[in-house]
Motif scaffolding. Structure first.
Motif, PDB file in Angstrom:
ATOM      1  N   ASP A  17     -26.422 -34.337  93.580  1.00 19.49           N
ATOM      2  CA  ASP A  17     -27.529 -33.466  93.932  1.00 19.49           C
ATOM      3  C   ASP A  17     -28.671 -34.294  94.507  1.00 19.49           C
ATOM      4  OD1 ASP A  17     -28.727 -34.712  91.799  1.00 19.49           O
ATOM      5  OD2 ASP A  17     -29.382 -32.869  90.821  1.00 19.49           O
ATOM      6  N   ASP A  54     -30.798 -30.347  99.411  1.00 22.03           N
ATOM      7  CA  ASP A  54     -31.466 -29.099  99.063  1.00 22.03           C
ATOM      8  C   ASP A  54     -30.921 -28.454  97.795  1.00 22.03           C
ATOM      9  OD1 ASP A  54     -28.991 -28.529 100.028  1.00 22.03           O
ATOM     10  OD2 ASP A  54     -29.621 -27.055 101.529  1.00 22.03           O
ATOM     11  N   ARG A  55     -30.262 -29.226  96.943  1.00 17.02           N
ATOM     12  CA  ARG A  55     -29.695 -28.614  95.734  1.00 17.02           C
ATOM     13  C   ARG A  55     -29.792 -29.581  94.574  1.00 17.02           C
ATOM     14  NH1 ARG A  55     -24.177 -25.258  95.880  1.00 17.02           N
ATOM     15  NH2 ARG A  55     -25.612 -24.030  97.158  1.00 17.02           N
ATOM     16  N   SER A  56     -30.015 -29.030  93.384  1.00 16.52           N
ATOM     17  CA  SER A  56     -30.059 -29.811  92.156  1.00 16.52           C
ATOM     18  C   SER A  56     -29.060 -29.237  91.170  1.00 16.52           C
ATOM     19  CB  SER A  56     -31.473 -29.793  91.552  1.00 16.52           C
ATOM     20  OG  SER A  56     -31.838 -28.473  91.177  1.00 16.52           O
ATOM     21  N   ALA A  58     -29.659 -27.865  88.377  1.00 17.03           N
ATOM     22  CA  ALA A  58     -30.134 -26.589  87.847  1.00 17.03           C
ATOM     23  C   ALA A  58     -29.758 -25.423  88.739  1.00 17.03           C
ATOM     24  CB  ALA A  58     -31.648 -26.646  87.661  1.00 17.03           C
ATOM     25  N   ASP A  59     -29.570 -25.680  90.040  1.00 25.42           N
ATOM     26  CA  ASP A  59     -29.220 -24.605  90.976  1.00 25.42           C
ATOM     27  C   ASP A  59     -27.718 -24.426  91.142  1.00 25.42           C
ATOM     28  OD1 ASP A  59     -31.959 -24.482  91.431  1.00 25.42           O
ATOM     29  OD2 ASP A  59     -31.839 -25.945  93.070  1.00 25.42           O
ATOM     30  N   SER A  60     -26.913 -25.201  90.431  1.00 29.14           N
ATOM     31  CA  SER A  60     -25.463 -25.198  90.640  1.00 29.14           C
ATOM     32  C   SER A  60     -24.734 -24.911  89.340  1.00 29.14           C
ATOM     33  CB  SER A  60     -25.003 -26.554  91.195  1.00 29.14           C
ATOM     34  OG  SER A  60     -25.746 -26.922  92.339  1.00 29.14           O
ATOM     35  N   THR A  61     -23.500 -24.436  89.482  1.00 30.27           N
ATOM     36  CA  THR A  61     -22.595 -24.244  88.345  1.00 30.27           C
ATOM     37  C   THR A  61     -21.595 -25.391  88.338  1.00 30.27           C
ATOM     38  OG1 THR A  61     -22.812 -21.838  88.498  1.00 30.27           O
ATOM     39  CG2 THR A  61     -20.932 -22.721  87.263  1.00 30.27           C
TER      40      THR A  61
END
Length: 464
Positions: A17, A54-56, A58-61
């Protein structure tokens, strides 16, 4: 296994991420789209790792992956896979090559140099009596190297992928029980789903996976009694060997002394090898236990199994014998649905040497090395790509570089060493990290062998 199982899939791309935390690996096509759209950047060339902008986490499964480890004396297999209810799908395969033999040779050379200096007419040196003892759990440097390099690869995988569990072979076989001199009776080898697999794996390793009588390899092998049970002998491990179907049928119930009546030297060799313990078995098992303790210290969920269970799992899925496929089949599983068609071969090469000279056969300096390691921005061991437009060396060459002060470098690729490439044609891919990287195809299925056979291993039934 169902029709169409064991399909081949592309090796996964490791994804981080925006803060460098690992996400689930993705397909190479998805990685290419992310890079083309400017949403990701390349973090590492080999293994290929990208970082999203643009992703961490917390924003992913994140579902996580698991790692299987098949420790060996010269090579260790590592497999990254996903597990869904006991069904595994391989995502990445690594074959780690150790340099234990090189370390042993270096230690022997150092010892010989010191012995020579002590034997010369030099200044008197009083003997030391410190009675130093080795600490508990001490391993020889060549063995400790296997544990350290394997743990280094596991640590890297945990940085690049969300590893939730590790499966490792803690023992190949119970060498104490196998060599105890008693017949192989009891539930550990004769009953249950793993009946005989520990013994078979031991004999395959001891006799080199070839027929003891004719030397044939890559053929189905049977268990053969040197002295037949019908004449009063037993199933003890020292009375067992491997034989191809032709030799097994020709020998039948004949004692080995009669079968090899006209070959006394070969008979003595067979009997000596039958009584000798498996070479390096104690060292390999000691290394596996040390690796297990090191893995436990990481805090990961560690599951252990034996080599016999791994072999049994491969026999059920129809997989060939290789270090990486063994790693994929370690532990309890129901099926294996896929694995990558290629393997990343990682060879421990070391990080150079502190010595500034090279010696001749007598230990005297014969040439001096440069004080600086970098030449024209490159250092020996860097992963590079050279694009030579013309001449005898025209083409694209990728591999490890060996620098020269002249600016004309050597590049070692999977096909060999290309010498004398100018530094102007070379582009850096990755700095040296103590390992060399090549890619080779994974071992294919054993479809050429009839059902019930273990491929280039042991017949499922045979003379057992």
């Amino acid at each position: 296994m169902s029709e169409g199982a064991n399909r081949e899939v592309h090796p996964a791309v490791f994804v981080l991420d925006k803060r460098g935390h690992p996400l689930d690996p993705c397909h190479p096509a998805r990685a290419r789209r992310l890079l083309a759209a400017g949403r990701a950047v390349v973090v590492r060339h080999t293994p290929f790792v990208i970082r999203l902008k643009d992703r961490s986490v917390a924003d992913s499964t994140v579902t996580g992956v698991q790692v299987g480890i098949d420790p060996g004396s010269k090579h260790t297999g590592l497999a990254v896979f996903t597990d869904h209810g006991g069904s595994r799908a391989g995502r990445y395969a690594i074959q780690l090559g150790h340099r234990g033999a090189a370390i042993r040779d270096k230690l022997i050379a150092r010892s010989q140099y010191r012995r020579r200096r002590r034997g010369k007419n030099l200044r008197y040196r009083a003997p030391r009596f410190s009675n130093r003892t080795k600490p508990k759990g001490w391993l020889a440097p060549s063995l400790r190297h296997r544990v350290d390099t394997t743990m280094s690869q596991v640590a890297r995988l945990t940085r690049w992928a969300p590893v939730v569990a590790v499966h490792v072979e803690r023992v190949s076989f119970d060498t104490h029980a196998l060599s105890a001199g008693r017949p192989l009776e009891g539930v550990e080898y004769q009953q249950g789903t793993l009946a005989g697999y520990e013994v078979r794996e031991y004999l395959l390793a001891k006799w080199g996976r070839v027929c003891a009588y004719c030397g044939k390899q890559d053929v189905p092998l049977n268990l053969d009694h040197l002295h037949p049970r019908s004449r009063g002998d037993s199933d003890r491990i020292s009375n067992l060997t491997l034989a191809c179907i032709g030799c097994n049928q020709a020998k039948n119930a004949t004692p080995i002394e009669e079968f090899l009546n006209g070959r006394p030297a070969f008979l003595a060799k067979i009997l000596k090898q039958a009584k000798a313990p498996l070479r390096d078995a104690a060292a390999v098992n000691a290394t596996r236990w040390a690796l297990w303790r090191a893995l436990e210290a990481t805090g990961l969920s560690v599951h252990t199994a034996s080599g016999g269970r791994t072999k049994w799992n491969r026999s059920r899925t129809g997989a060939a014998k290789s270090h990486t496929l063994d790693a994929l089949h370690v532990g309890e599983l129901d099926s294996v649905t896929a694995w990558p068609p290629v393997v990343l071969a990682v060879t421990a090469t070391g990080r150079g040497t502190y010595a500034r000279t090279r010696t001749d056969r007598y230990g005297f300096p014969r040439l001096r090395l440069p004080r600086t390691k970098q030449v024209k921005g490159f250092a020996t061991g860097d992963l590079v790509r050279a694009v030579v437009p013309s001449g005898k060396k025209a083409g694209v060459h990728s591999g490890r570089v060996a620098v020269r002060t002249t600016g004309s470098f050597n590049i070692t690729t999977r096909h060999g060493t290309v010498q004398g490439i100018g530094h102007r044609h070379i582009r850096l891919l990755q700095r040296a990290d103590g390992y060399g990287y090549t890619i080779h195809p994974e071992t294919r299925h054993r479809a050429a062998f009839p059902p019930g056979h273990e491929g280039p291993g042991l017949h499922a039934g045979g003379n057992w």
